[in-house]
Design a protein around this motif. Structure first.
Motif, short mmCIF file in Angstrom:
data_model
loop_
_atom_site.label_atom_id
_atom_site.label_comp_id
_atom_site.label_asym_id
_atom_site.label_seq_id
_atom_site.Cartn_x
_atom_site.Cartn_y
_atom_site.Cartn_z
N TYR A 1 -10.84 59.48 -3.04
CA TYR A 1 -11.56 60.49 -2.27
C TYR A 1 -10.41 61.30 -1.76
CZ TYR A 1 -9.08 57.61 1.60
OH TYR A 1 -8.05 57.27 2.31
N SER A 2 -10.81 62.49 -1.62
CA SER A 2 -9.93 63.46 -1.26
C SER A 2 -9.29 63.37 0.15
CB SER A 2 -10.43 64.96 -1.53
OG SER A 2 -9.55 65.80 -0.55
N PRO A 3 -7.89 63.15 0.37
CA PRO A 3 -7.45 63.17 1.68
C PRO A 3 -7.73 64.19 2.62
CG PRO A 3 -5.80 62.32 0.13
CD PRO A 3 -6.82 62.80 -0.54
N PRO B 1 -7.36 56.57 -1.83
CA PRO B 1 -6.95 58.17 -1.60
C PRO B 1 -6.71 58.51 -3.10
CG PRO B 1 -5.43 56.77 -0.74
CD PRO B 1 -6.47 55.58 -0.96
N ALA B 2 -6.97 59.75 -3.37
CA ALA B 2 -6.73 60.50 -4.60
C ALA B 2 -5.14 60.90 -4.71
CB ALA B 2 -7.53 61.74 -4.76
N GLY B 3 -4.60 60.76 -5.65
CA GLY B 3 -3.12 61.27 -5.79
C GLY B 3 -3.08 62.02 -7.07
N HIS B 4 -1.62 62.23 -7.67
CA HIS B 4 -1.26 62.93 -8.63
C HIS B 4 -2.12 62.19 -9.90
CE1 HIS B 4 1.14 65.84 -6.53
NE2 HIS B 4 1.82 64.97 -5.97
N LEU C 1 -11.96 61.21 9.34
CA LEU C 1 -11.29 60.02 8.76
C LEU C 1 -10.00 60.25 8.87
CD1 LEU C 1 -14.07 59.51 6.26
CD2 LEU C 1 -14.29 58.40 8.32
N ARG C 2 -9.43 58.85 8.84
CA ARG C 2 -8.19 58.69 8.67
C ARG C 2 -7.77 58.61 7.05
NH1 ARG C 2 -4.82 53.95 8.05
NH2 ARG C 2 -6.56 52.82 8.40
N ALA C 3 -6.99 59.49 6.69
CA ALA C 3 -6.34 59.82 5.40
C ALA C 3 -5.58 58.44 4.95
CB ALA C 3 -6.16 61.12 5.13
N GLY C 4 -5.71 58.07 3.72
CA GLY C 4 -4.70 57.32 3.17
C GLY C 4 -4.94 55.77 3.20
#
Length: 203
Positions: free
Chosen positions: A118-120, A139-142, A128-131
C-alpha cells in the motif's frame, strides 16, 4: 467485521440491489441463480483464515506460508467464479469476467511482493498510520513491484486504501446483483414438462 469492511463489502451489494429495483428487477429472483461448487468458496475462505493466522507464527515460518496460502485462496475463488460462469447469460458472464479481472489485478502485486503493498502517502491521506504491516498488507518501498496495481486509492471517509482491482470487484459485484435480480423465475431446463396424455389404444 468492522464498519469500514462492512461498507466496502456491503456497499456494492446495496448499490446493485437499488439499481436492480430501479430497473424493474426483484430481489426474489436471486434465488433463481443457482450457485454451484459452493464448497470451493468455503475452502477458499478457510485457506484465507489460515493465511491470516500465519501472522502469529514464530520466526520465518509465517513468512514462508503467507504467500502460498494467499495464492491458493485466490486460485480457489477464481476457480469457483469460472465454474459458475458456465451456462450463464452473456451479461452474467461479462460481469464474472470483470470480477476475475479485478481479482487477477490484485493477485499480481501480492504474488510478486508476498503481500499487498500500500502507498504510505495514500494511507496518510486516508487517515491511516503509514508504515504498519499486517498479514495481508505491507508498506510500499523502493523494491515494491507493480505499485500501480497495489493499494494506492485513498478513501478518507472510510479510512481505507483500495486498489484498481478492488474497484473492478466492487463494480462487478454491483452489476452481478442487479443483473441477477432480472433472472427469469424458471429456465427452460427447469420448467416442468407437461405429462403426455395416454392414447385410447394404450389405456
Amino acid at each position: 467485521m468492522g464498519v469500514t469492511a462492512l461498507i466496502l463489502f456491503g456497499g456494492p451489494v446495496a448499490v446493485g440491489t437499488a439499481a436492480g429495483y430501479l430497473s424493474g428487477g426483484r430481489l426474489s429472483r436471486l434465488a433463481g441463480v443457482r450457485l454451484r461448487w459452493l464448497w470451493l468458496l468455503w475452502l477458499a475462505a478457510a485457506v484465507q483464515v489460515a493465511q491470516l493466522a500465519t501472522a502469529g507464527l514464530p520466526g520465518a515460518a509465517g513468512h514462508r506460508l503467507r504467500a502460498p496460502l494467499l495464492a491458493l485462496a485466490i486460485t480457489l475463488a477464481l476457480l469457483w467464479l469460472s465454474l459458475n460462469a458456465r451456462g450463464r447469460t452473456w451479461p452474467l458472464k461479462t460481469e464474472v469476467g470483470l470480477a476475475l479481472t479485478g481479482a487477477a489485478l490484485n493477485a499480481l502485486p501480492i504474488a510478486l511482493n508476498g503481500r499487498m503493498p500500500y502507498s504510505p502517502s495514500a494511507a496518510a491521506v486516508a487517515g491511516l498510520r503509514a508504515g504498519s504491516q499486517t498479514a495481508k498488507n505491507v508498506p510500499a518501498g523502493h523494491s515494491t513491484r507493480l505499485l500501480a496495481l497495489s493499494d494506492t486509492i485513498p478513501l478518507p471517509p472510510l479510512h481505507a486504501v483500495i486498489s484498481i482491482g478492488d474497484v473492478l470487484l466492487a463494480i462487478a459485484a454491483a452489476l452481478l446483483v442487479a443483473t441477477a435480480m432480472h433472472h427469469p423465475a424458471h429456465t427452460a431446463r427447469e420448467r416442468p414438462q407437461p405429462c403426455p396424455t395416454p392414447s385410447p389404444g394404450n389405456a
